[in-house]
Design a protein around this motif. Structure first.
Motif, PDB file in Angstrom:
ATOM      1  N   THR A  92       1.821  -5.660  -4.396  1.00  0.00           N
ATOM      2  CA  THR A  92       0.676  -5.824  -5.299  1.00  0.00           C
ATOM      3  C   THR A  92       1.036  -5.299  -6.683  1.00  0.00           C
ATOM      4  O   THR A  92       1.894  -4.427  -6.831  1.00  0.00           O
ATOM      5  N   GLY A 136     -11.293  -3.314 -13.106  1.00  0.00           N
ATOM      6  CA  GLY A 136     -10.912  -3.212 -11.706  1.00  0.00           C
ATOM      7  C   GLY A 136     -12.137  -3.000 -10.850  1.00  0.00           C
ATOM      8  O   GLY A 136     -13.257  -3.374 -11.231  1.00  0.00           O
ATOM      9  N   ARG A 193      -5.303  -0.153   2.467  1.00  0.00           N
ATOM     10  CA  ARG A 193      -4.023  -0.666   1.974  1.00  0.00           C
ATOM     11  C   ARG A 193      -4.114  -2.171   1.759  1.00  0.00           C
ATOM     12  O   ARG A 193      -4.645  -2.899   2.589  1.00  0.00           O
ATOM     13  N   VAL A 194      -3.584  -2.638   0.617  1.00  0.00           N
ATOM     14  CA  VAL A 194      -3.577  -4.065   0.332  1.00  0.00           C
ATOM     15  C   VAL A 194      -2.533  -4.742   1.216  1.00  0.00           C
ATOM     16  O   VAL A 194      -1.346  -4.403   1.181  1.00  0.00           O
ATOM     17  N   ILE A 244      -7.361  -6.612   2.594  1.00  0.00           N
ATOM     18  CA  ILE A 244      -7.243  -5.158   2.511  1.00  0.00           C
ATOM     19  C   ILE A 244      -7.506  -4.580   3.896  1.00  0.00           C
ATOM     20  O   ILE A 244      -8.489  -4.948   4.556  1.00  0.00           O
ATOM     21  N   LYS A 293      -3.367   1.764  -6.026  1.00  0.00           N
ATOM     22  CA  LYS A 293      -4.613   2.216  -5.428  1.00  0.00           C
ATOM     23  C   LYS A 293      -4.549   3.727  -5.306  1.00  0.00           C
ATOM     24  O   LYS A 293      -3.492   4.304  -5.100  1.00  0.00           O
ATOM     25  N   TYR A 337      -9.022   0.288  -7.308  1.00  0.00           N
ATOM     26  CA  TYR A 337      -7.954  -0.681  -7.508  1.00  0.00           C
ATOM     27  C   TYR A 337      -8.022  -1.176  -8.954  1.00  0.00           C
ATOM     28  O   TYR A 337      -9.038  -1.749  -9.368  1.00  0.00           O
ATOM     29  N   GLN A 372     -11.585   3.907  -2.304  1.00  0.00           N
ATOM     30  CA  GLN A 372     -10.401   3.811  -3.153  1.00  0.00           C
ATOM     31  C   GLN A 372     -10.669   2.893  -4.330  1.00  0.00           C
ATOM     32  O   GLN A 372     -11.518   2.008  -4.267  1.00  0.00           O
TER      33      GLN A 372
END
Length: 527
Positions: free
Chosen positions: A2, A168, A240-241, A234, A6, A186, A184
């Motif tokens: 990505t 974002g 986590r992406v 995600i 994050k 991003y 989180q």
């Protein structure tokens, strides 16, 4: 994996977790109900297959809160539970999230970043509430209204846009007890604008539709702004992406409008596809559907062109009509009846000139089997008990599909004379189509008698003079111009009455009586 980092979001503050304030409910044996002491326009929400929820602002509360009253009703209008919800002052209902065992309401502060969540267990009556506020973090500030969706475990997923020199978003996941699991943020590394458009949560993955806007050839004469679209996966457990898949491929741009989690973990997405980067109506080519697996692999999109849709609806000019804004085909609902099949419901309307008055045509159903392959397209004609005129037909609108997990019915409206009706017809493709109906409104009660006013002889004289003057003017006009032709009477929607449906075969009618501060409810069978 990505282009943006994050990191834990420190700006999301949990303000309060409140226990349920459950008030005793009164059982009502009849299928009529009157609720008194309602100071403002209420909302009636269907709970699919289980009943209804009545919601209205009750009164100003204390300590910066308003009180909202909630009543949970079963299909026979028996009051199962009643609640008083302390909601931040000025907050308004934002979203309703039906779950397996719960029903969640989200309230959002106008012009602010506060969010209040209330979850109700429709079986036990247990209720939880939590207030959240998205706070600025360094130079980043919350911007706009968050996206709010439910999770398969009756939790909640929030996606809050943030802004500074770039744009974002923050994602927060709460469990069934409205306790935050993780949060989180991003943000892109470069000067790009990432705006979340749609979100859905499946068993293991949060699927997000994202617009990505950036500038090329910055500070040059050839500078221009480009917007691309992508689907992100995600990890639901960690944030986590997992993947980022552009929606532009093979020279086509696909603009996802709806997401639908499926039972096997896939997520179906649908919308229009275009033959250029610009997502303008005149470049739209038709409808697409694709599915994403939890690992991010996307099935080849199934493209249904305007020509294919026009053939199914017996209108070869459908494509040119849509592209010239003389035809409209909004995609209303994406649903599943088995857990893994997909049905897309649209509504076709035409107009004589671009932007003119719409004349509704048939509904259209696009079927896809459990593997995502096309399984047929067919129209669903608007069927009325009596023939509606062209003017009356234009008041016919799609409402929604009832009984998705049983025998689905498509619900729509139609007008005959001055009466609006709720119609229901089977969603399946049948050789002979029929529909059942019920009046969609309740009659207004007579206004309560006005309190006596003190006698004012001068005002009485003025009123009598005006009455005599009007009578004389009418006589003179009739003598000079003859009998006036009758004025045409058109249907007018009454905003104080309406209907909702939670179970096949009947609808709930409601009317708000402002003069009496009363909400009247009645269930009627579709016949």
């Amino acid at each position: 994996m990505t282009t943006f980092p994050k990191r834990p979001l420190g700006g999301l503050l949990t303000l309060a977790l409140t226990a349920g304030l459950l008030l005793p409910g009164r059982a009502q044996a009849q299928q009529q109900l009157s609720i008194k002491g309602v100071p403002g326009q209420p909302q009636l929400l269907p709970i699919e297959g289980k009943g209804y929820l009545a919601l209205y602002r009750s009164e100003a509360g204390e300590d910066g809160h308003d009180l909202y009253a909630v009543r949970v009703l079963d299909p026979e209008l028996k009051v199962k539970y009643q609640y008083a919800l302390p909601v931040p002052v000025g907050a308004v209902p934002l979203a309703t999230l039906p779950g397996k065992a719960t029903y969640t309401l989200a309230f959002h502060s106008r012009g602010g970043a506060g969010l209040a969540l209330y979850s109700f267990n429709t079986q036990t009556g247990a209720q939880l509430g939590r207030e959240l506020e998205a706070l600025p973090e360094t130079r980043r500030a919350p911007a706009g209204t968050p996206l709010v969706v439910g999770t398969p475990t009756d939790g909640v997923c929030l996606v809050q846009p943030y802004r500074n020199d770039t744009t974002g978003y923050a994602i927060t996941v709460l469990d069934a007890n409205l306790k935050p699991e993780w949060s989180q943020m991003y943000f892109p590394k470069d000067l790009r604008q990432h705006v979340p458009l749609k979100v859905a949560v499946s068993k293991d993955v949060i699927t997000l539709v994202l617009s990505d806007t950036y500038v090329v050839n910055r500070n040059l004469k050839t500078q221009r702004t480009i917007t691309d679209f992508a689907v992100l996966g995600i990890d639901r457990a960690s944030g986590r992406v997992l993947y980022r898949t552009p929606t532009r491929r093979d020279g086509l741009t696909m603009l996802p409008e709806q997401l639908l989690p499926l039972a096997d973990g896939r997520v179906a997405t649908t919308g229009l596809y275009f033959n250029s980067r610009a997502t303008r109506v005149d470049s739209a080519q038709g409808v697409f559907l694709t599915t994403y697996k939890p690992d991010g692999s996307a099935a080849a999109p199934v493209l249904t062109s305007w020509a294919d849709l026009g053939k199914s609806l017996n209108d070869p000019s459908l494509g040119p009509r849509v592209q010239s804004r003389r035809g409209y085909l909004p995609l209303h609902e994406l649903l599943t009846t088995t857990g893994n099949d997909v049905k897309l419901i649209g509504e076709y309307s035409t107009s004589v000139q671009p932007g003119g008055a719409l004349q509704p045509g048939p509904f259209v159903v696009l079927n896809f089997d459990a593997t995502g392959k096309p399984a047929g397209i067919y129209p669903v004609a608007r069927t009325f008990k009596a023939g509606s005129s062209a003017d009356e037909l234009r008041y016919s609108h799609y409402r929604h599909v009832v009984g998705k997990q049983a025998e689905p019915y498509l619900l729509y409206t139609g007008v005959e004379g001055q009466q609006e009706y709720a119609y229901a017809t089977v969603l399946a493709n049948v050789p002979t189509r029929t529909a059942v109906r019920a009046a969609s409104s309740l009659e207004k009660l007579p206004d309560p008698p006005a309190p006596p006013q003190p006698t004012n002889e001068l005002q009485q004289g003025i009123d009598l003079f005006r009455k005599n003057l009007n009578t004389t003017a009418e006589v003179v006009n009739k003598f000079v111009y003859g009998e006036a032709p009758p004025q045409p009477v058109y249907f007018r929607q009454d905003p104080l009455t309406g209907f909702v449906a939670a179970t096949p075969g009947k609808v709930l009618l409601y009317r708000y009586e402002p003069g009496r501060k009363m909400l009247r409810l009645q269930t009627v069978a579709l016949q």
